[in-house]
Enzyme design. Structure first.
Site, PDB file in Angstrom:
ATOM      1  N   TRP A  49      15.146  -1.792   7.784  1.00  0.00           N
ATOM      2  CA  TRP A  49      14.185  -2.909   7.821  1.00  0.00           C
ATOM      3  C   TRP A  49      14.648  -4.045   8.734  1.00  0.00           C
ATOM      4  O   TRP A  49      13.838  -4.758   9.321  1.00  0.00           O
ATOM      5  CB  TRP A  49      13.940  -3.457   6.411  1.00  0.00           C
TER       6      TRP A  49
ATOM      7  N   ASN B 165       6.594   3.813   7.758  1.00  0.00           N
ATOM      8  CA  ASN B 165       7.812   3.614   6.976  1.00  0.00           C
ATOM      9  C   ASN B 165       7.890   4.659   5.866  1.00  0.00           C
ATOM     10  O   ASN B 165       7.704   5.846   6.197  1.00  0.00           O
ATOM     11  CB  ASN B 165       8.054   2.154   6.568  1.00  0.00           C
ATOM     12  N   ASP B 166       8.166   4.280   4.655  1.00  0.00           N
ATOM     13  CA  ASP B 166       8.588   5.227   3.605  1.00  0.00           C
ATOM     14  C   ASP B 166       7.871   6.578   3.573  1.00  0.00           C
ATOM     15  O   ASP B 166       6.634   6.637   3.687  1.00  0.00           O
ATOM     16  CB  ASP B 166       8.317   4.638   2.218  1.00  0.00           C
TER      17      ASP B 166
HETATM   18  C1  FRU Z   1       9.978   0.088   0.915  1.00  0.00           C
HETATM   19  C2  FRU Z   1       8.681  -0.653   0.706  1.00  0.00           C
HETATM   20  C3  FRU Z   1       8.066  -0.270  -0.613  1.00  0.00           C
HETATM   21  C4  FRU Z   1       6.608  -0.523  -0.411  1.00  0.00           C
HETATM   22  C5  FRU Z   1       6.428  -0.168   1.047  1.00  0.00           C
HETATM   23  C6  FRU Z   1       5.447  -1.032   1.777  1.00  0.00           C
HETATM   24  O1  FRU Z   1      10.355   0.264   2.230  1.00  0.00           O
HETATM   25  O2  FRU Z   1       8.880  -2.046   0.793  1.00  0.00           O
HETATM   26  O3  FRU Z   1       8.586  -0.945  -1.740  1.00  0.00           O
HETATM   27  O4  FRU Z   1       5.835   0.255  -1.251  1.00  0.00           O
HETATM   28  O5  FRU Z   1       7.689  -0.285   1.659  1.00  0.00           O
HETATM   29  O6  FRU Z   1       5.163  -0.523   3.043  1.00  0.00           O
END
Ligand code: FRU
Length: 493
Positions: A305, A37-38
């Site tokens: 998400w 993810n991020d």
């Molecule tokens: C955003 C998030 C962040 C967190 C991460 C966890 O997509 O929820 O706030 O650090 O992903 O994977």
């Protein structure tokens, strides 16, 4: 190095070999193995761009977060490096969440991230306590600092939640002092961004609440970023659980751009305007880097998400980044353009000028799943407006994804409902765009499993992923009413 990190490095090295390159996007970074993810730690260090990411190597679904790592010279050809962080200490045993990076004066690379540690509550439930931590390294191997966590509950303003305190974005000021912004919730679970300062990136002091939601954009504000741009100040935030307003903020969790003014002496940010950053379906948790040539470049996680748990666990990877985008401000709005490096991937060029049509057409040679295509669309007869224009791609007799424009409403739509998805999820998104007299300019970038449409030279962007069979590589154009179009199309890669 901990055994947990060593195991992750070994696992990704072995498992990566099972994933054919042809089954990945080409110039968008995807997870080396497992889940991504991020974007994290987006930085320029020792002559390379470094991009880390939220990473669960062991399955293509979210799990205890590690930091994956890749480097690139041009932001398009990425080389994987070994995972940089693993959840292996008491303060981050349940995950190394999002964060950022910078170069220290002594030449070392600093990572600042959120450590997650579950704590048993009086009612028997477990909650994740979130603290901020640092690690220092050489661009390959990182050591977590003995002072960790460097920010915790005691550093929060009185009503600050220690369960929603995450995603530090750190930078160094002209005078050598450090600052960071961090997402947080107040006692009402309403989002805000906190500003902290430090002389050495280790000892931090709370400065002030830089911006507060007050019920406007969703709830918790994740992944803040804060920087000057074209004489203005920009605060990027990714709020959870947003409510749509008109054509803005439709993604549940989406990225918002607040544009305003900043008084550095008093650390006061005065908001002037707000807008969505991406008007498509898949974009979140953006982060920027200041390139050595002064460009402010943003990248985001090109997923959503709400739709990322629908794939089978057999899929060997899941998650890809957006194209890196050059940012600027024009007429109080954020302008985004694909990084100019993309032009160096352009191969065969095809040009069609003044193509007049009023039904479905195909153009010789215009097809492919790795494409950079510029379209200039206008009515054939200014006195008789066409009703609809569409470009369809990733198309064969079974599948297609499309971008369509209705000048009467000035609405542009991305539609992936026939892309091969078997799920009843959101497949369309509509955006109000600027168009005078039915004219619109679109730059459509395809990279195997995604489309990013840059509207009117970057006034708006719509991004969407689709996991259509790669064999569907047709492109066609449709007009209801008389349309004239110029096309410049490049094969990419
Ligand atoms: C955003 C998030 C962040 C967190 C991460 C966890 O997509 O929820 O706030 O650090 O992903 O994977």
């Amino acid at each position: 190095m901990s055994q947990i990190l060593r195991d992750a490095r070994k696992y990704e090295e072995i498992t990566e070999k099972e994933i054919a390159d042809a089954l990945r996007p080409d110039f968008h970074l995807s997870s080396r193995v497992g889940w991504m993810n991020d974007p994290n730690g987006f930085s320029y260090y020792r002559g390379m761009y470094h991009l880390f990411y939220q990473y669960h190597p062991y399955s293509s679904h979210w799990g205890p977060m590690h930091w994956g790592h890749a480097v690139s010279k041009d932001l398009l050809h990425w080389e994987y490096l070994p995972a940089a962080l693993a959840p292996d200490t008491n303060y981050d045993k349940d995950g190394c969440f999002s964060g950022s990076a910078l170069t220290l004066p002594d030449g070392q690379h600093l990572l600042m991230y959120t450590g997650i540690s579950k704590e048993r509550q009086p009612d028997g439930s477990d909650r994740e306590v979130q603290t901020q931590c640092i690690a220092v390294g050489d661009g390959m191997d990182y050591e977590k600092c003995l002072e960790n966590p460097v920010l915790d509950q005691k550093d929060l303003p009185e009503d600050g939640s220690r369960f929603d305190f995450r995603d530090p974005k750190v930078w160094r000021e002209q005078d050598g002092a450090y600052r960071c912004v961090i997402g947080n919730c107040d006692a009402q679970k309403d989002g805000r961004v906190l500003l902290f300062s430090s002389p050495d990136a280790v000892h931090w002091k709370f400065e002030k609440i830089l911006a507060a939601n007050q019920g406007r954009f969703g709830r918790m504000w994740e992944c803040p970023d804060f920087f000057g741009l074209d004489g203005k100040q920009v605060l990027l935030i990714s709020p959870q659980d947003m409510m749509p307003h008109g054509f803005e903020y439709h993604n549940g969790n989406g990225t918002v751009c607040l544009i305003g003014a900043y008084d550095e002496k008093t650390c006061t940010f005065t908001e002037e305007k707000d807008q969505a950053v991406d008007y498509g379906i898949d974009f979140y948790a953006s982060q920027t880097v200041l390139a050595p040539d002064g460009r402010r470049i943003m990248i985001g996680w090109m997923q959503n998400w709400d739709t990322c748990n629908l794939h089978s666990s057999e899929q060997p990877w899941f998650g890809q980044m957006s194209l890196p985008r050059e940012l600027s401000i024009k007429n109080g709005r954020l302008i985004q353009k694909p990084v100019r490096e993309l032009e160096s991937l352009r191969g065969e060029e095809l040009r069609y000028q003044d193509v007049a049509f009023s039904d479905t057409i195909r153009l010789d040679g215009v097809k492919g799943r790795k494409v950079d295509m510029e379209l200039d669309i206008r009515p054939q007869d200014a006195g008789e407006m066409y009703r609809k224009f569409a470009v369809r791609f990733a198309q064969n007799d079974k599948y297609q994804t499309s971008i369509s424009f209705r000048p009467g409403e000035s609405v542009l739509k991305v539609d992936r409902k026939a892309s091969g998805s078997r799920r009843a999820i959101i497949h369309q998104r509509r955006s109000l765009v600027n168009s005078e007299g039915g004219r619109i300019k679109l730059r459509v970038i395809l990279d195997c499993f995604s489309v990013e449409v840059f509207v009117n030279d970057g006034e708006q962007v719509l991004s969407a992923t689709f996991y259509t069979d790669l064999e569907a590589d047709g492109i066609s154009f449709f007009a209801d009413g008389g349309v004239v179009m110029d096309v410049v199309k490049y094969a990419l890669g």
